[in-house]
Design an enzyme around this catalytic site. Structure first.
Site, PDB file in Angstrom:
ATOM      1  CB  CYS B  21      -0.947   0.018   1.192  1.00 15.13           C
ATOM      2  SG  CYS B  21      -0.156   0.353   2.755  1.00 15.13           S
ATOM      3  CB  CYS B  24       3.508  -0.474   3.165  1.00 16.67           C
ATOM      4  SG  CYS B  24       2.613  -1.165   4.577  1.00 16.67           S
ATOM      5  CB  CYS B 119      -1.161  -3.435   2.160  1.00 18.20           C
ATOM      6  SG  CYS B 119       0.612  -3.352   2.412  1.00 18.20           S
ATOM      7  CB  CYS B 122       0.270  -2.778   6.703  1.00 12.20           C
ATOM      8  SG  CYS B 122      -0.832  -2.109   5.446  1.00 12.20           S
ATOM      9  CG  ASP B 355      -6.364 -14.048  64.956  1.00 12.49           C
ATOM     10  OD1 ASP B 355      -5.723 -14.073  63.890  1.00 12.49           O
ATOM     11  OD2 ASP B 355      -5.953 -14.547  66.011  1.00 12.49           O
TER      12      ASP B 355
END
Ligand SMILES: [Zn+2]
Lengths: 180, 540
Positions: B21, B24, B119, B122, B355
């Site tokens: 893409c 990228c 793509c 990615c 306690d």
């Protein structure tokens, strides 16, 4: 509201044993008349092995000559050591594992047994120094040993033992000659 | 205009042909100009395509290209941080230009399909999943959480196979990237995560009305993507690098991002290329965004509590998974706090504990709580005081004071030197033998009595067996009747008071039975003070 304050300080409170422990018994250990053991089991599953009030050692003003945790040539309960939260290294005991031998002044010897399966945590060294503790306070300071049952066996280990009620009935049925 | 250089051309051509893409492509050109990623990817793509096909014009207008290159260098120096002069400025050779032309033709034929294609690197994350629509979804999730915050940090979790695809793509253009700049390595390629954030931060901020989206914040908004279709991309790595993929108890898959990154560092290029296509194969679908996770860092609060009830445990008391008591100190304190801070949960700790049948009076016992994922975290002193009032009105079994917000670090003060601190108690004692008031006065004169305490039988199932020395600094008595008296004690922290009184089968020595030469037992116990000077007192 579950938050009521105790104000009546004169009321007799139940003892430490009654509050936190359940009493279990083994009568006539290994067929020997009246050699009764009492196991005090804490609500957290820990067990304290003691002599039952009816045990011959505690009768007729007898005195103790010696207490021996060396149960064989190779094994002394005094050498037992546990470490860490998981109690590593403790000797593992079965129902009939001897814990100690007690000799009275009249030379009669008695063996005290574990009565339950579990890991030995400690033996009572105080009674070696002061054997009278055993005679005077058999169910507290004169205890024999502390044993930790396996978690998954914490209920089943007492299945073969008598409840306090069953034990009292058993004692009341004994021939007069055996009763102290 | 994208600040691209002549040397980016072969990279751009190769990547576009491979099915990368537009964003990228910018990443592999090592372009770190945020604005380039923010512009619509369709526009970027057009620019990239125009750029790689403008060969002729760039040759004709040689001078303007040089000029362009200057500005590109300025942009690139932002990327690399080095002076532009260090980078080689070689003109592409004729042969390279020819292959460039062929590649450019391939780009054109492929162009039409591109916009709808996912793509190969990615997997759609920097395409449709990185835009206004996705930003709106994130903002909606944040608003729905109704958090109180000034800033937020965006975190992104990507499928592990993205690393494999990234590596394959890197090998595909490694030579070209290296020719672009001498020092360029795989680390100079902009990460998908970074490109995603650069694009999304501003969009999310806008959606949330101008909240600052920053790199460090106490409020984190997590975006996660998965891509089941390509999960098997990683599997071949297990054979080449079995040590990296040990099955872990907590993780569903051994193919964690960390493990995959480690394996990719180890594997040789040749071996990688043997098992994995280069460039990566086309996916048929885009990543799936998971639910947006919002998380605010913990808030820590501290205070002191009183416990006025003898049938209230400190923490929920469970035996065999069943509740023994209807409530507990921590639950009574936590409930109003959790609802005020709108937290998901809490961790409670205190300076020691009492306690179930013991009361804690006086100034109370210091405690601290970590509030998990609080949706509200800012409280004024007045609001904290009001919250304290709410707690105190909610139950008469407990009471809280000094309630305040503290830091995580400050919490350690509570546990520091806990053993050295002193505690004061008041106990109601029963004696078997009758006593007169003068029989107990000697106890008042006992100072610094050292006890040897074997681990009490009541806790021996969960603690190690040991003999611990503990000091009773002082005691005082108040006669009640012939079998009862009140005993006040000031002791070293960690002293077991009940066992000191009844002796625990003679396992605590000396004990009260020995001192009074009769059986004694403890009927009631109150903690009167816990002498830890943290948290600081708050005047009411
Ligand atoms: Zn992409």
């Amino acid at each position: 509201m579950d938050c009521v304050e105790q104000t009546d300080t004169n009321a007799e409170a139940p003892s430490v044993i009654d509050r936190y422990f359940t009493r279990w018994y083994r009568a006539d250990m290994k067929g020997k008349p009246c050699e009764d053991h009492c196991i005090l089991q804490h609500s957290n599953r820990i067990c304290v092995v003691t002599l039952a009030e009816t045990h011959p050692i505690l009768q007729d003003g007898r005195t103790i000559k010696s207490i021996n945790y060396q149960i064989s040539n190779g094994c002394s309960r005094l050498n037992n050591k546990v470490s860490g939260k998981s109690k590593r290294g403790g000797q593992f005991l079965t129902d009939f594992a001897p814990l100690c031998r007690i000799t009275c002044s009249d030379e009669t010897e008695y063996t005290i047994y574990s009565c339950i399966r579990g890991r030995l945590l400690e033996v009572n060294e105080n009674i070696l120094e002061t054997p009278d503790l055993l005679l005077e306070k058999p169910s507290t300071e004169g205890y024999i040993a502390v044993i930790l049952p396996k978690f998954e066996e914490s209920k089943s280990i007492t299945e073969n033992l008598l409840t306090q009620e069953e034990f009292e009935k058993r004692v009341s049925e004994r021939p007069r000659s055996q009763r102290s | 205009m994208l600040p691209l250089k002549e040397k980016d051309k072969p990279i751009i051509q190769k990547l576009l042909s491979a099915g990368c893409c537009a964003r990228c492509v910018l990443r592999f050109c090592c372009l770190s100009v945020h604005a380039a990623y923010r512009q619509p990817p369709q526009e970027t793509l057009k620019e990239l395509q125009a750029f790689v096909t403008e060969k002729e014009s760039s040759k004709v207008q040689h001078s303007s290209t040089t000029e362009n290159n200057k500005s590109h260098d300025a942009a690139a120096s932002e990327t690399l941080g080095g002076p532009p002069s260090k980078r080689a400025k070689l003109e592409p050779s004729e042969a390279a230009a020819e292959s460039e032309e062929n590649a450019a033709a391939a780009v054109i034929t492929w162009r039409n399909e591109e916009e709808s294609r996912v793509c190969v690197v990615c997997l759609g994350i920097l395409q449709g999943l990185c835009g206004a629509e996705q930003a709106a979804k994130i903002a909606e999730a944040v608003k729905k959480g109704n958090y109180e915050f000034d800033t937020l940090v965006l975190s992104v979790s990507l499928p592990a196979q993205l690393c494999v695809r990234e590596h394959s793509c890197w090998l595909h253009v490694k030579k070209e990237v290296r020719e672009k700049g001498l020092a360029l390595t795989k680390d100079d390629v902009i990460q998908v995560k970074e490109a995603f954030k650069w694009t999304m931060q501003g969009l999310v901020a806008k959606q949330l009305g101008g909240i600052a989206v920053v790199t460090k914040s106490s409020f984190e908004v997590g975006v996660e993507f998965t891509h089941p279709e390509t999960d098997s991309d990683c599997h071949f790595l297990a054979k080449s690098c079995p040590d990296c993929f040990k099955p872990t108890k907590n993780k569903q898959s051994a193919f964690t991002r960390m493990a995959v990154v480690k394996a990719l560092e180890k594997i040789s290029d040749a071996k990688f290329l043997e098992h994995y296509p280069c460039p990566p194969a086309h996916p048929s679908s885009s990543c799936t965004p998971q639910d947006v996770q919002c998380l605010h860092v913990s808030v820590f609060i501290a205070g002191r509590y009183n416990k006025f009830c003898r049938s209230l445990p400190q923490t929920p008391w469970l035996i065999d998974g069943e509740r023994r008591m209807e409530s507990s100190v921590e639950e009574l304190i936590a409930a109003p706090i959790l609802s005020a801070f709108r937290a998901d949960g809490f961790n409670f700790s205190s300076s020691g504990r009492e306690d179930v049948d013991v009361r804690t009076l006086g100034n109370g016992r210091p405690f601290a709580m970590e509030l998990l994922n609080p949706h509200r975290s800012r409280f004024s002193k007045v609001e904290m005081m009001q919250l304290q009032e709410t707690i105190n009105k909610s139950s008469d079994k407990i009471r809280v004071r000094d309630l305040q917000i503290v830091t995580r670090e400050a919490m350690s003060h509570m546990k520091e030197g806990e053993e050295e601190k002193t505690k004061s108690y008041r106990a109601l004692i029963w004696t078997q033998k009758p006593i007169q008031s003068e029989d107990i006065t000697f106890i008042d004169d006992i100072k610094d009595l050292t006890l040897d305490q074997k681990t009490p039988l009541r806790v021996l199932h969960r603690r190690a067996l040991a003999i611990r020395q503990r000091v009773i600094h002082s005691m005082n008595t108040r006669f009640v009747d012939s079998h009862h008296f009140y005993l006040g004690l000031k002791t070293q922290a960690g002293t077991y008071i009940k066992e000191f009184v009844h002796g625990d089968f003679g396992r605590t020595k000396p004990n009260m039975c020995q001192l009074l030469k009769t059986d004694t037992d403890i009927l009631e116990l109150d903690v009167e003070s816990v002498d830890v000077d943290w948290p600081p007192a708050i005047p009411e």
